[in-house]
Scaffold this active site. Structure first.
Site, short mmCIF file in Angstrom:
data_model
loop_
_atom_site.label_atom_id
_atom_site.label_comp_id
_atom_site.label_asym_id
_atom_site.label_seq_id
_atom_site.Cartn_x
_atom_site.Cartn_y
_atom_site.Cartn_z
N THR A 144 7.85 24.62 -29.51
CA THR A 144 7.55 25.94 -28.69
C THR A 144 7.83 25.40 -26.93
OG1 THR A 144 4.96 25.32 -28.98
CG2 THR A 144 5.96 26.43 -30.44
N LYS A 170 5.87 18.72 -32.77
CA LYS A 170 5.87 18.97 -31.57
C LYS A 170 5.20 19.43 -31.12
CE LYS A 170 4.66 22.66 -31.08
NZ LYS A 170 3.97 23.63 -30.51
N THR A 181 -3.19 16.90 -33.14
CA THR A 181 -2.83 18.37 -32.37
C THR A 181 -1.80 18.68 -32.16
OG1 THR A 181 -4.95 17.53 -31.53
CG2 THR A 181 -3.31 19.34 -30.20
N GLU A 265 2.55 19.95 -21.01
CA GLU A 265 3.27 20.50 -20.42
C GLU A 265 2.89 20.14 -18.54
OE1 GLU A 265 2.77 24.34 -23.43
OE2 GLU A 265 1.38 23.78 -22.33
N ASN A 388 1.82 27.89 -18.74
CA ASN A 388 0.21 28.66 -19.68
C ASN A 388 -0.19 29.71 -19.29
OD1 ASN A 388 -0.52 27.08 -21.95
ND2 ASN A 388 -0.25 25.81 -20.12
N SER A 393 4.74 35.74 -21.43
CA SER A 393 5.43 36.66 -20.50
C SER A 393 6.98 36.48 -20.86
CB SER A 393 5.25 36.33 -19.40
OG SER A 393 3.81 35.91 -18.82
#
Length: 393
Positions: A144, A170, A181, A265, A388, A393
């Site tokens: 992702t 992932k 997680t 991230e 995030n 978007s």
């Protein structure tokens, strides 16, 4: 790459994500395999998690995984469960395996229902993509916000010969496990009893995947599922064999755990938080998680700022039982604090080069107890907020 015998991998772009991006994958074993899984403790378990748990409770063998990214199929009610089962029916027909032998997993945006027309249209391409050397594409299809695909493999020699394990996962955000997680899939070609395989997986997950944190969130879709199909012809028949295989599984999961935190991230740092001397392992984990989840510690890591007081503060509010005067703190092997007071010297000067490294070891000793915990944590960056804030978007 250590590809276990008897498995095929595939992936296709089904338009669940951006046009042309791989987002639907499958792993198929040529012979049914024993299976084990560990899943999220979030009360809002996604449809594929509920489906997997129900299927694994039958105690039967399984022929593979069906995995999609782009849509989590979480918080989707009865229709989500029905759609999950229908994806298995579609894939079973295309891949020529029984629908009740395919274990589903999904990742992506919570709350969106599947577009079943896209699933049906993608099946011929998925079937055509299945080969023994396509594991990398499958690993890409489950990403992702990951920036890199994540694979880890190992070969281990048992009494009867060599067996191979391959793991893929992932995960880059919504990472703070109360199980695991992310999505992770393990394939192994050893012949092993189902109960022993499950016990091995639970133990190894608890000591690896369960010991990472990025942002303090635990997903609705977390799953670690492992297959062992026996295609190597090597039986795990002795205690020594079991320990060797356990060690190999631990190695694979440990590497995947590190890759998750390294690919956090917006992340730029990996903190190895090593707590020892606690009254219990549970107390050690409380301290490790308090430090690893502290926004102040994480932003200091991002800024390469040796602001060690934030670490002491987090340990103090963690809820763990220890005497303040017993705590000793080292960063990168440099003693910073003990006996309730900072060590002499210019800590900014001593710790500056350490804090600029990618990997940083934070050692916290709480006393002389037997409890210990090691946790991997990322820093917290501006890029994490940007990713995030713009996720849909």
């Amino acid at each position: 790459m250590n590809i276990p015998k008897g498995y095929r991998f595939g992936a296709v772009a089904a338009s669940f994500k951006k046009q042309g991006k791989l987002d639907l994958g499958a792993i198929v074993s040529d012979t049914p395999a024993v299976a084990a899984g560990v899943f999220t403790t979030n009360k809002f378990k996604a449809a594929p998690v509920l489906q997997c748990q129900e299927m694994l409770n039958t105690g039967r063998k399984f022929s593979g995984f069906l995995i999609n990214s782009g849509q989590a199929n979480a918080c989707t009610g009865d229709l989500g469960r029905a759609n999950c089962r229908e994806t298995l029916n579609l894939a079973a027909k295309a891949l020529d395996v029984p629908a009740d032998e395919l274990l589903p997993a999904s990742t992506g945006v919570i709350g969106a229902q599947f577009d079943m027309d896209k699933w049906e249209a993608a099946m011929p391409g998925l079937a055509q993509s299945m080969t023994v050397d396509s594991a990398e594409n499958t690993a890409k299809a489950i990403m992702t916000t990951d920036t890199v695909h994540k694979l880890a493999g190992v070969t281990v020699s048992l009494a009867g010969g060599d067996v191979r394990l391959l793991g893929m996962c992932k995960g880059a955000g919504m990472i703070s496990p109360k199980m695991a997680t992310m999505l992770s899939f393990i394939t192994c070609d050893a012949a092993i009893d189902a109960a022993a395989w499950k016990a091995m997986l639970v133990d190894c997950v608890d000591r690896t995947i369960n010991r990472v944190t990025i942002d303090g969130d635990t997903s609705t879709n977390d799953s670690v599922i492992a297959l062992a199909n026996g295609a190597s012809g090597v039986d795990v028949a002795t205690d020594e064999d079991r320990e060797l295989l356990r060690g190999a599984l631990h190695t694979v999961l440990e590497e995947l755990a590190y890759k998750i935190v390294m690919d956090a991230e917006g992340g730029t740092k990996v903190a190895f938080i090593e707590v020892s001397g606690a009254q219990s392992d549970a107390d050690a984990e409380l301290v490790a998680r308090a430090v690893g989840n502290s926004p102040l510690v994480k932003t200091a890591l991002f800024g390469s700022d040796p602001n060690w007081g934030r670490i002491i503060c987090a340990a103090g509010y963690s809820g763990a039982e220890f005497a303040a005067e017993d705590l000793k703190l080292e960063i990168g092997g440099v003693l910073v604090f003990q006996n309730g007071t900072p060590e002499p010297g210019d800590m900014d000067d001593l710790l500056g080069p350490i804090m600029r490294k990618r990997d940083i070891v934070i050692g916290i000793e709480l006393g002389t107890g037997p409890g210990a915990c090691r946790l991997l944590a990322s820093d917290l960056t501006r890029e994490y907020i940007s990713i995030n804030a713009d996720y849909r978007s």
